[in-house]
Design a protein around this motif. Structure first.
Motif, mmCIF file in Angstrom:
data_model
loop_
_atom_site.group_PDB
_atom_site.id
_atom_site.type_symbol
_atom_site.label_atom_id
_atom_site.label_comp_id
_atom_site.label_asym_id
_atom_site.label_seq_id
_atom_site.Cartn_x
_atom_site.Cartn_y
_atom_site.Cartn_z
ATOM 1 N N HIS A 118 0.851 -1.191 0.000
ATOM 2 C CA HIS A 118 0.000 0.000 0.000
ATOM 3 C C HIS A 118 0.892 1.249 0.000
ATOM 4 C CE1 HIS A 118 -2.547 2.905 2.554
ATOM 5 N NE2 HIS A 118 -3.176 2.817 1.395
ATOM 6 N N ASP A 146 -3.513 5.304 -1.894
ATOM 7 C CA ASP A 146 -4.461 6.298 -1.376
ATOM 8 C C ASP A 146 -3.854 7.678 -1.533
ATOM 9 O OD1 ASP A 146 -6.851 5.136 -0.427
ATOM 10 O OD2 ASP A 146 -5.695 4.168 1.172
ATOM 11 N N ARG A 157 -1.576 9.899 8.523
ATOM 12 C CA ARG A 157 -1.524 8.888 9.596
ATOM 13 C C ARG A 157 -2.770 7.980 9.504
ATOM 14 N NH1 ARG A 157 0.527 12.100 13.316
ATOM 15 N NH2 ARG A 157 2.551 11.156 13.620
ATOM 16 N N ALA A 160 -2.533 5.448 6.617
ATOM 17 C CA ALA A 160 -1.484 4.417 6.678
ATOM 18 C C ALA A 160 -2.032 3.140 7.314
ATOM 19 C CB ALA A 160 -0.293 4.935 7.468
ATOM 20 N N THR A 161 -1.615 1.986 6.780
ATOM 21 C CA THR A 161 -2.058 0.685 7.310
ATOM 22 C C THR A 161 -0.821 -0.193 7.540
ATOM 23 O OG1 THR A 161 -2.134 -0.462 5.195
ATOM 24 C CG2 THR A 161 -4.087 0.812 5.796
ATOM 25 N N ASP A 162 -1.062 -1.423 8.027
ATOM 26 C CA ASP A 162 0.066 -2.353 8.209
ATOM 27 C C ASP A 162 0.730 -2.696 6.880
ATOM 28 O OD1 ASP A 162 -0.445 -2.364 10.833
ATOM 29 O OD2 ASP A 162 -1.471 -4.316 10.870
ATOM 30 N N GLU A 163 -0.044 -2.535 5.798
ATOM 31 C CA GLU A 163 0.504 -2.884 4.471
ATOM 32 C C GLU A 163 1.268 -1.728 3.845
ATOM 33 O OE1 GLU A 163 -0.674 -6.145 5.303
ATOM 34 O OE2 GLU A 163 -2.423 -4.835 5.317
ATOM 35 N N THR A 164 1.219 -0.544 4.491
ATOM 36 C CA THR A 164 1.844 0.631 3.853
ATOM 37 C C THR A 164 3.358 0.452 3.791
ATOM 38 O OG1 THR A 164 0.069 2.013 4.721
ATOM 39 C CG2 THR A 164 2.024 3.149 3.906
ATOM 40 N N CYS A 192 4.800 3.271 10.829
ATOM 41 C CA CYS A 192 4.215 2.118 10.117
ATOM 42 C C CYS A 192 5.289 1.340 9.365
ATOM 43 C CB CYS A 192 3.053 2.544 9.218
ATOM 44 S SG CYS A 192 3.470 3.722 7.978
#
Ligand SMILES: Cc1ncc(COP(=O)(O)O)c(C=O)c1O
Length: 432
Positions: A118, A146, A157, A160-164, A192
């Motif tokens: 991501h 995104d 912020r 942002a995800t764990d996949e970023t 992250c």
């Protein structure tokens, strides 16, 4: 506005200052085997003679600093000089020079992500980068992207995800001159476990050095300020992490074979010698143009980080050593006024691109940002009345006089009740 800062301590840079590194670093005269040229020759050879069969030296062991070259796609002395100098100016350990800014960006992003990852990107990016992220990374390579308003770190912020794997930023942005806080972006990237990439094309290393503020990688279209004369296409990526640099170098030399050509490298080396001088003059002129436009009653808004009215003027002062040479403004009267205005200009050439010594003006809605759908442009604030200016190094009074000509043409057209579109139609009919 001189940075006056040393930009790195290794590789013979010592504590030399920006202005000194700009002129000579990477192309010191060679009296040992060469004839002592004070500027680098252009090394056009595609391949290099080898001193016998050697089973022990691997390709990656060849050291360009020791004049060890095999094949120009892998490394070339003129390109190597550019890479050394840009790395020194940005304060990084490694630099790779590409055929264009776009190829620097695609390789830098590709080296950071894999399918399923991501990316969080500033919504207000150069149109080509925006399209690349959507149509190549998102649609073909299965990388989620995104686009957010990165003027607000909380939006970044929240996205942002764990996949970023990567945050991708420009600051100031193109064409609205919005800023993001690079230190804040670096903090979010750390939270992250992602990388932070910054396209520093608009400021150049003279005014802004994102690596010093925590970015992992910086890219430039050298086509713009670094070359500075609108006569060469190129790009660079600069960073200090050895592994990430190796990934980008693999894409540059092997995965894509996308390198800066020797002639362009020579032009960039030559252009960089005057980078600090040019940047100072671009900024002086842009400040005068911005103040003039802001005082004009036919201008609805001026966007330039050097103006106190810029909503992020304090951040500009905190993270940049100057305000640059690009600004945009909103002309009252929309497209019709824009057409009359640009047609009356002599000094400002209607053309895309920026960062050259000559002043350019462009209309994002019909030029750089025309690939974006109209609704997306409207959401971003790229209206039909918006003009972006790359202020050159000419005498500022001549530039102001030129803009005045543009405003007079708009006023004349308004008082005669003319529409530029009608005129264009008449001309086209007349030509038939
Ligand atoms: C901010 C920015 N980044 C990247 C690019 C792409 O550079 P190039 O045209 O050298 O591929 C541009 C081009 O206008 C730009 O303005």
């Amino acid at each position: 506005m001189s940075s006056g800062k040393p930009t790195g301590a290794d590789d013979g840079r010592g504590d030399k200052r920006f202005e000194t590194l700009s002129v000579t670093y990477g192309e010191e005269p060679d009296l040992s085997g060469g004839v002592g040229d004070v500027t680098s020759p252009i090394h056009l050879a595609s391949t290099y003679a080898v001193d016998g069969i050697d089973m022990d030296t691997a390709l990656e062991d060849l050291d360009p600093d020791e004049d060890e070259f095999l094949y120009t796609r892998l490394s070339n002395p003129t390109r190597h000089a550019v890479e050394k100098r840009v790395a020194a100016l940005e304060g990084g350990d490694h630099a790779m020079a590409f055929a264009s800014g776009t190829s620097a960006i695609v390789s830098t992003v590709m080296a950071a992500v894999e399918p399923g990852d991501h990316v969080v990107a500033f919504e207000d990016l150069y149109g080509g980068t925006n399209t690349m992220l959507k149509e190549l990374f998102r649609d073909k390579l299965n990388v989620a992207v995104d686009f957010v308003d990165a003027t607000d770190p909380e939006e970044v912020r929240a996205a942002a995800t764990d996949e970023t794997a990567l945050l991708w930023m420009e600051t100031p942005t193109n064409p609205l001159l919005r800023l993001c806080d690079i230190e804040e972006m670096a903090a979010i990237a750390d939270e992250c476990d992602a990388l932070l990439g910054v396209d520093n094309t608009f400021m150049g290393p003279y005014f802004q050095r994102p690596l010093e503020l925590g970015a992992d990688v910086v890219v430039h279209s050298t086509t713009k300020y670094i070359n500075g004369h609108s006569d060469s296409l190129g790009g660079v990526a600069v960073l200090s992490d050895d592994d990430y640099a190796q990934e980008i170098g693999f894409l540059q030399q092997v995965g894509m074979g996308n390198v800066m050509a020797p002639f362009d490298a020579y032009m960039v080396l030559r252009g960089m010698k005057t980078l600090p001088l040019r940047m100072r003059q671009h900024e002086t002129n842009a400040a005068e143009v911005a103040a003039y436009l802001e005082s004009h009653d036919r201008v609805a808004a001026v966007r330039y980080p050097g103006l106190e009215s810029h909503p992020q003027h304090d951040l500009a002062d905190d993270q940049m050593d100057g305000h640059g040479g690009v600004l945009s403004f909103e002309l009252d009267g929309g497209l019709d006024a824009v057409e009359h205005f640009v047609a009356a200009l002599d000094e400002f050439t209607l053309a895309v691109s920026l960062g050259g010594v000559e002043s350019l003006i462009e209309h994002p809605a019909s030029m750089t940002h025309s690939p974006l759908p109209a609704e997306e442009r409207a959401e971003l604030g790229i209206t039909d009345g918006l003009l972006r200016v790359s202020v050159g190094v000419e005498h500022p009074k001549d530039l102001l006089a030129d803009l005045e000509r543009g405003f007079e043409a708009v006023a004349d057209a308004a008082s005669n009740g003319e529409s530029a579109t009608d005129e264009a139609t008449e001309t086209a009919v007349g030509d038939d």
